[in-house]
Design a protein around this motif. Structure first.
Motif, PDB file in Angstrom:
ATOM      1  N   THR A 162      34.743  45.054  71.940  1.00  0.00           N
ATOM      2  CA  THR A 162      36.008  45.218  73.275  1.00  0.00           C
ATOM      3  C   THR A 162      36.837  44.101  72.857  1.00  0.00           C
ATOM      4  O   THR A 162      38.226  44.566  72.867  1.00  0.00           O
ATOM      5  N   LEU A 163      36.497  43.133  72.873  1.00  0.00           N
ATOM      6  CA  LEU A 163      37.388  41.966  72.750  1.00  0.00           C
ATOM      7  C   LEU A 163      37.949  41.937  71.431  1.00  0.00           C
ATOM      8  O   LEU A 163      39.023  41.588  71.176  1.00  0.00           O
ATOM      9  N   GLN A 164      37.301  42.321  70.328  1.00  0.00           N
ATOM     10  CA  GLN A 164      37.923  42.534  69.032  1.00  0.00           C
ATOM     11  C   GLN A 164      39.177  43.598  69.052  1.00  0.00           C
ATOM     12  O   GLN A 164      40.253  43.265  68.470  1.00  0.00           O
ATOM     13  N   GLU A 165      38.831  44.577  69.690  1.00  0.00           N
ATOM     14  CA  GLU A 165      39.891  45.644  69.934  1.00  0.00           C
ATOM     15  C   GLU A 165      41.016  45.279  70.535  1.00  0.00           C
ATOM     16  O   GLU A 165      41.996  45.706  70.213  1.00  0.00           O
ATOM     17  N   GLN A 166      41.042  44.359  71.482  1.00  0.00           N
ATOM     18  CA  GLN A 166      41.896  43.775  72.421  1.00  0.00           C
ATOM     19  C   GLN A 166      42.830  42.668  71.552  1.00  0.00           C
ATOM     20  O   GLN A 166      43.691  42.002  72.075  1.00  0.00           O
ATOM     21  N   ASP A 167      42.208  42.138  70.527  1.00  0.00           N
ATOM     22  CA  ASP A 167      42.872  41.293  69.578  1.00  0.00           C
ATOM     23  C   ASP A 167      42.707  39.790  70.604  1.00  0.00           C
ATOM     24  O   ASP A 167      43.413  39.093  70.536  1.00  0.00           O
ATOM     25  N   MET A 169      43.567  34.104  66.498  1.00  0.00           N
ATOM     26  CA  MET A 169      42.734  34.672  67.426  1.00  0.00           C
ATOM     27  C   MET A 169      41.459  33.789  67.300  1.00  0.00           C
ATOM     28  O   MET A 169      41.139  33.010  66.601  1.00  0.00           O
ATOM     29  N   THR A 170      40.836  33.627  68.529  1.00  0.00           N
ATOM     30  CA  THR A 170      39.564  32.743  68.956  1.00  0.00           C
ATOM     31  C   THR A 170      38.411  33.286  68.029  1.00  0.00           C
ATOM     32  O   THR A 170      37.953  34.568  68.268  1.00  0.00           O
ATOM     33  N   ARG A 171      37.711  32.379  67.501  1.00  0.00           N
ATOM     34  CA  ARG A 171      36.378  33.034  66.720  1.00  0.00           C
ATOM     35  C   ARG A 171      35.394  32.403  67.965  1.00  0.00           C
ATOM     36  O   ARG A 171      34.981  31.516  68.130  1.00  0.00           O
ATOM     37  N   LEU A 172      34.724  33.558  68.470  1.00  0.00           N
ATOM     38  CA  LEU A 172      33.762  33.207  69.637  1.00  0.00           C
ATOM     39  C   LEU A 172      32.282  33.433  69.166  1.00  0.00           C
ATOM     40  O   LEU A 172      31.919  34.292  68.538  1.00  0.00           O
TER      41      LEU A 172
END
Length: 311
Positions: A30-35, A1-4
């Protein structure tokens, strides 16, 4: 996963900062919950020498939420320098820059990440329309982008500073050391694969615009003089035109003097060339002075920003 990492330049943004931090934090969640992004993703607010309570709010936000961080510059260096300070001093696989005023549509950040996953090192957020702008701003912005392109400056139409940069693009950006910053022109010169994400720009949530007309004109002139030698070539072209016009005027004055009785002694041969050449000279000196001032600033090699504190 991308570290943003999301970089947010701030200057006197106490009115909008509570809401923008809330929305950005919710977006990361939200983006973390969506992986889509990793747990180490964060938002970094860069205080560009604010005179209000912006930095105090940033400190409070950072103390209460590990996803929110802050960088304080020692004084006001300007939007472009504050943005660069954030880009050069944060971690992350990809970094997205966005203004604090919530005019940029945060929902398209997911699309930017998708474009990056598909191979784009640079993703531009581009306005799909300018319906919220005044007629004057729409016309001046359109003319500005067209003028830059005609002068050879590679800029993306209707793009400001809402963009995604990969770590590879950021490392390449570090090699650009000029003091006269115009990131809208610098980033396209990186040459990496790019993509465009369109969005509708919102009204400013609160506070006042940090780019009034005189600052916009200053930024636009910086863009022209930092990336194009066209104005210098324009001076040479004007010199040729003035020479040809002077020759034509001399022929006309001579013909009038020798073959007619309408000549006023000394008028045409002195007044007209004096005003014409004087105006051209002042205009040319002004353009040359602008380029010389940029050379002067670059040769001093002063720091583009100084970080006072980080939280």
């Amino acid at each position: 996963m991308t570290r943003l990492t999301i970089v947010v330049p701030c200057h006197n943004e106490e009115a909008v900062l509570p809401e923008s931090s809330k929305r950005l934090d919710a977006l990361l969640g939200t983006l973390q919950e969506q992986d889509r992004i990793s747990d180490g993703s964060q938002v970094v607010f860069v205080d560009d020498g604010s005179s209000d309570s912006t930095w105090l709010l940033i400190e409070e936000l950072a103390a209460a939420n590990p996803r929110l961080r802050g960088i304080k510059l020692s004084r006001n260096y300007g939007h472009q320098s504050a943005l660069l300070a954030g880009l050069m001093n944060v971690e992350g696989d990809v970094v997205i820059s966005v203004d604090a005023d919530l005019q940029d549509d945060l929902s398209v950040i997911a699309d930017m990440i998708t474009s990056n996953e598909e191979g784009a090192d640079v993703v531009y957020g581009v306005r799909s329309a300018r319906d919220t702008d005044t007629f004057f701003k729409r016309m001046s912005a359109t003319l500005y982008y067209k003028l830059l392109n005609r002068m050879g400056v590679d800029v993306v139409f209707n793009h400001a500073d809402y963009r995604l940069l990969s770590r590879r693009a950021l490392e390449a950006l570090k090699d650009y050391s000029e003091v006269n910053l115009f990131l809208r022109g610098i980033v396209p010169t990186l040459g990496f694969k790019s993509a465009i994400v369109s969005y509708v720009r919102n009204e400013r949530f609160a506070g006042e615009s940090k780019y009034p007309l005189h600052k916009m004109l200053g930024l636009e002139f910086d863009g022209v003089t930092s990336f194009s030698a066209f104005p210098l070539r324009l001076i040479a072209g004007l010199g040729v035109i003035v020479f040809l016009a002077s020759m034509g005027l001399s022929i006309w004055v001579l013909w009038t003097r020798l073959f007619t009785d309408n000549a006023i002694p000394g008028w045409a041969s002195s007044v007209l060339p004096m005003y014409l050449l004087g105006g051209i000279q002042l205009f040319s000196i002004g353009i040359l002075g602008e380029y010389i001032s940029k050379v002067y600033l670059e040769t001093k090699r002063r720091p583009r920003y100084i970080i006072e504190k980080s939280v």
